[in-house]
Scaffold this motif. Sequence first.
Motif: not given
Length: 223
Positions: A156, A159-160, A164-165, A168
Amino acid sequence: MQAITETIFDVVYLTLVVTVGIAMTIKSGGEKQYRLFGIMAIVLGAGDSFHLVPRMIALCTAGLDQFTVALGVGKWVTSITMTVFYVLLYYVWRNRYHIVGRRGTTAAVYLLAGARIALCLFPQNGWLSASAPLSWGIYRNLPFAALGLLVIALFYRSAKEAGDRAFRWMWLTIVLSFGFYIPVVLWADAVPAIGMLMIPKTCAYVWTVLIGYRAMKEGRQAD
């Protein structure tokens, strides 16, 4: 009807995750994170097959009551391979986000995974019994849940921060898998219908695998 529906679902699931895992391992193109992801998917499918194959046979033949030992062994194997799955997923995180150091986090992962596997080895789990004690189901799943929470937090946050889509929603797939799994551990013996939550739990793991596969394909297309 349950036998047919569940068997078809399980066959599709096992075939899908193992096939995707093999494809990712072969086509990773030197990308360690995707090779790890592929191995992780194979471990997931191979481990689950130890439980699901006897279950499919039981549902389509003499019934679950006649396959207590085979199902128990399958659950035991799956408990261990799922732990390995999360250790591999941790290393996917390290490789994807180029994590260096973090020895404390790595130690925590191995400590929790080791505790989980060690607890699974105790005979008090009653793997081969039709009435396994709930208490040991809770004991062995405490470090497993903690390991899951740790991996959720790592994905979490990373990626945020990285925007990082592709990954995500990785954290959410793990949240869902545990959200469906925990009620089964706690109440499925008393209320068998709750066992049906294993189907959406399985779907959450398929989502996990497909996130990795899609990210690999998009990365190759970008190149």
